[in-house]
Design an enzyme around this catalytic site. Structure first.
Site, PDB file in Angstrom:
ATOM      1  CG  MET D   1      -2.211  -0.521   1.013  1.00  0.00           C
ATOM      2  SD  MET D   1      -2.800  -1.351   2.498  1.00  0.00           S
ATOM      3  CE  MET D   1      -1.822  -2.831   2.534  1.00  0.00           C
ATOM      4  N   PRO D   2       1.967   1.284  -0.621  1.00  0.00           N
ATOM      5  CG  PRO D   2       4.127   0.646  -1.200  1.00  0.00           C
ATOM      6  CD  PRO D   2       2.698   0.227  -1.338  1.00  0.00           C
TER       7      PRO D   2
END
Lengths: 66, 66, 66, 66, 66, 66
Positions: D1-2
């Site tokens: 989820m960066p």
């Protein structure tokens, strides 16, 4: 004193939608955290689809593929 | 190595004002924290008044009411 | 309605220095842009030196080399 | 989820360069942190050289001096 | 693909409140902009009251004065 | 003069991984945009999984469901 930054792609967000986002985010801070709306900021950034990437690709390209 | 981001509404910020903000923020980092100005960044974002909300309303609307 | 975010490394910033940064940034908005201090936010982020890079290296490593 | 935000000056970044930045940042998240590219966002902000300061000066001025 | 960043002071925000903020912001993106919740990120930053300034003062000081 | 901010969840990012992210992002700016690494900043924010939401839920909850 919340500060909320909303980043979305610049795909025709209307005045009414912007107003709804500002109202909704502010109401959330009042309802959930009992914050003062007078010192609740909401800043909306509209990002060009060329400048937003997901899954290795520009959103511009993803839209063409859809 | 400070990074300073200044967000203001886009209501006619002049070249001289931008330069003054950059100088002032950088000087503050040098004076207060003894930072090196050569690696002090100041980035100014000018936000459309439609996209900045406070107290449930767009700044555009607040300006009309003033 | 300015919002100012100051990011510095977490190398012992004192209460007095934080207060000086907040005062200085707010004063700059008042003096240069005639903004209302009551709606001027300053948020300071102190970043671990492991998490800040410059010139390919972590600041932690740069400090060891100095 | 960066989420990766790249801020650069607006000095003619091309479509190909934007695509390369998005690909490169996403690949880094996959290779180094084993992240899922489908939920890796890269957002590029192109900042006017009047609005970026370093070493007390606007980049616009630095470019003239070069 | 929205990205929403909520900054509040670290004055005891609970798990339930965090979940409510995430739900509320995501629902707003779905309802107002028809965005896909699977690619809507909400990131909450809790800021120390020493590090948040308003009206020239740290929030820590404002709380003492209340 | 690029500034790159990488936000990831705080799920055990190691020193070596942080160094690799800093190197990789900086190299990308040098290779793609011919930027000077000496004035390329990379800042990594590690976000608690309680504070990151996707698809209406906290990442903490998503990890439990996996």
């Amino acid at each position: 004193m919340p500060y909320i930054n909303v980043k979305v792609t610049n795909e025709g967000v209307t005045q009414e939608q912007k107003q709804a986002i500002i109202e909704g985010c502010t109401k959330l801070m009042v309802d959930v955290l009992d914050k003062d709306p007078a010192t609740t900021f909401v800043v909306i950034d509209e990002i060009d689809t060329d400048n937003w990437g997901i899954g290795f690709d520009q959103v511009t390209q993803l839209r063409k593929n859809q």
